[in-house]
Design a protein around this motif. Structure first.
Motif, PDB file in Angstrom:
ATOM      1  N   GLU A  77       0.829  -1.204   0.000  1.00 10.06           N
ATOM      2  CA  GLU A  77       0.000   0.000   0.000  1.00 10.06           C
ATOM      3  C   GLU A  77       0.869   1.262   0.000  1.00 10.06           C
ATOM      4  O   GLU A  77       0.563   2.236  -0.691  1.00 10.06           O
ATOM      5  CB  GLU A  77      -0.932  -0.005   1.199  1.00 10.06           C
ATOM      6  CG  GLU A  77      -2.036  -1.057   1.109  1.00 10.06           C
ATOM      7  CD  GLU A  77      -2.823  -1.214   2.391  1.00 10.06           C
ATOM      8  OE1 GLU A  77      -3.971  -1.692   2.330  1.00 10.06           O
ATOM      9  OE2 GLU A  77      -2.298  -0.856   3.469  1.00 10.06           O
ATOM     10  N   SER A  80       2.004   1.845  -3.395  1.00  9.17           N
ATOM     11  CA  SER A  80       0.926   2.422  -4.212  1.00  9.17           C
ATOM     12  C   SER A  80       0.835   3.925  -4.000  1.00  9.17           C
ATOM     13  O   SER A  80       0.614   4.685  -4.949  1.00  9.17           O
ATOM     14  CB  SER A  80      -0.411   1.763  -3.870  1.00  9.17           C
ATOM     15  OG  SER A  80      -0.416   0.394  -4.230  1.00  9.17           O
ATOM     16  N   ALA A  84       1.518   6.900  -6.721  1.00 10.36           N
ATOM     17  CA  ALA A  84       0.579   7.996  -6.939  1.00 10.36           C
ATOM     18  C   ALA A  84       1.269   9.342  -6.784  1.00 10.36           C
ATOM     19  O   ALA A  84       1.009  10.279  -7.553  1.00 10.36           O
ATOM     20  CB  ALA A  84      -0.587   7.877  -5.960  1.00 10.36           C
ATOM     21  N   ARG A 245      -4.370  11.954  -8.097  1.00 11.08           N
ATOM     22  CA  ARG A 245      -4.320  10.503  -7.949  1.00 11.08           C
ATOM     23  C   ARG A 245      -3.897  10.117  -6.536  1.00 11.08           C
ATOM     24  O   ARG A 245      -4.389   9.128  -5.986  1.00 11.08           O
ATOM     25  CB  ARG A 245      -3.348   9.909  -8.971  1.00 11.08           C
ATOM     26  CG  ARG A 245      -3.171   8.405  -8.841  1.00 11.08           C
ATOM     27  CD  ARG A 245      -2.262   7.837  -9.911  1.00 11.08           C
ATOM     28  NE  ARG A 245      -1.917   6.450  -9.625  1.00 11.08           N
ATOM     29  CZ  ARG A 245      -1.116   5.709 -10.382  1.00 11.08           C
ATOM     30  NH1 ARG A 245      -0.582   6.230 -11.482  1.00 11.08           N
ATOM     31  NH2 ARG A 245      -0.840   4.466 -10.048  1.00 11.08           N
ATOM     32  N   THR A 249      -5.968   7.622  -4.159  1.00  9.72           N
ATOM     33  CA  THR A 249      -5.351   6.391  -3.683  1.00  9.72           C
ATOM     34  C   THR A 249      -5.400   6.324  -2.159  1.00  9.72           C
ATOM     35  O   THR A 249      -5.707   5.284  -1.572  1.00  9.72           O
ATOM     36  CB  THR A 249      -3.899   6.297  -4.179  1.00  9.72           C
ATOM     37  OG1 THR A 249      -3.885   6.346  -5.603  1.00  9.72           O
ATOM     38  CG2 THR A 249      -3.235   5.008  -3.707  1.00  9.72           C
TER      39      THR A 249
END
Length: 259
Positions: A77, A80, A84, A245, A249
């Motif tokens: 995570e 991620s 982003a 983004r 996210t």
């Protein structure tokens, strides 16, 4: 250039990985070690061919980026969120006029990289050496930004990238809220202006700006921004840029974490 050592390659981070490919213009393919990002400006003014826009970043690999977000987020995570961050930063860079757009990367390009960037590898060494090398490979004005400020917008970058951005100005400096800096621009890139500046401290930004003024440079400041290092930072940055983004996210991951 932040109060504590960090894992993400931006103006506040720590050593890079050994495997660093580069690529040619607008490509994400095979490595081109030592790629040269200089433009032939001859004796023309530093800004005449447009400012080179450098983004220094680390490939968003779980366990290697944004580790201070773990917990509450898992390594995947956190990666991620790093991706982003990088995506929002790269798209802001694409929206601005620049002579060249160069991603100075620790790692390999991935599907997160939009067209429009040259990719070159980061060198070995500490962050001061890696930043210095990025500038040393440029001829003419260059502006370097990191990947930890996804709230950056074209409007924030505009003063330094405007055709008159270098009029009566030798350097642009973007301070970070943690004491580091998120942006550094030089009309005439000189790696000696970065080498030896203590990185990853609460006074890195002040030391770097003082290095510029001690060299007699005329410095203009960009707005202060907050880097994404901790979960609290992430929430505050997402609130400042809710349409990006990164914010989307974070919202998705926060809902998952809360379950």
């Amino acid at each position: 250039m932040s109060p504590a050592p960090r894992e993400d390659a931006n103006p506040a981070e720590v050593p890079s990985a050994p495997d660093r490919p580069g690529s040619g213009p607008d490509a994400v393919g095979g490595p081109v070690p030592g790629a040269d990002i200089r433009a032939d400006t001859g004796s023309r003014p530093a800004h005449e061919d447009g400012t080179t826009l450098l983004v220094i970043a680390k490939e968003p690999v779980p366990g290697r980026v944004k580790t201070r977000l773990t917990p509450p987020y898992t390594p995947a995570e956190a990666a991620s969120l790093a991706e982003a961050c990088l995506s929002d930063t790269l798209h802001a860079a694409l929206a601005m006029p620049a002579g060249r757009r160069v991603l100075v990367l620790d790692g390999r390009p991935g599907p997160w990289l939009p067209p429009g960037f040259e990719v070159v590898p980061q060198c070995d060494g500490g962050l001061d050496e890696r930043l210095a090398a990025a500038f040393a490979a440029c001829r003419g004005a260059a502006l370097l930004i990191g990947m930890d400020t996804p709230q950056v917008t074209p409007a924030l970058l505009a003063p330094a990238l405007h055709p008159n951005g270098w009029h009566d100005c030798d350097a642009w400096f973007g301070p970070a809220a943690d004491g580091g800096f998120w942006a550094l621009g030089l009309a005439q890139p000189d790696p000696g202006l970065l080498r030896g500046v203590p990185m990853s401290t609460a006074t890195t930004g002040a030391a770097q700006r003082r290095r510029l003024t001690d060299a007699g440079l005329r410095v203009r400041d960009l707005p202060m921004l907050r880097d994404v290092d901790t979960a609290e930072d992430a929430a505050r940055v997402a609130a400042d840029a809710p349409g990006g983004r990164f914010a989307r996210t974070l919202a998705r991951l926060s809902r998952t974490t809360a379950r």
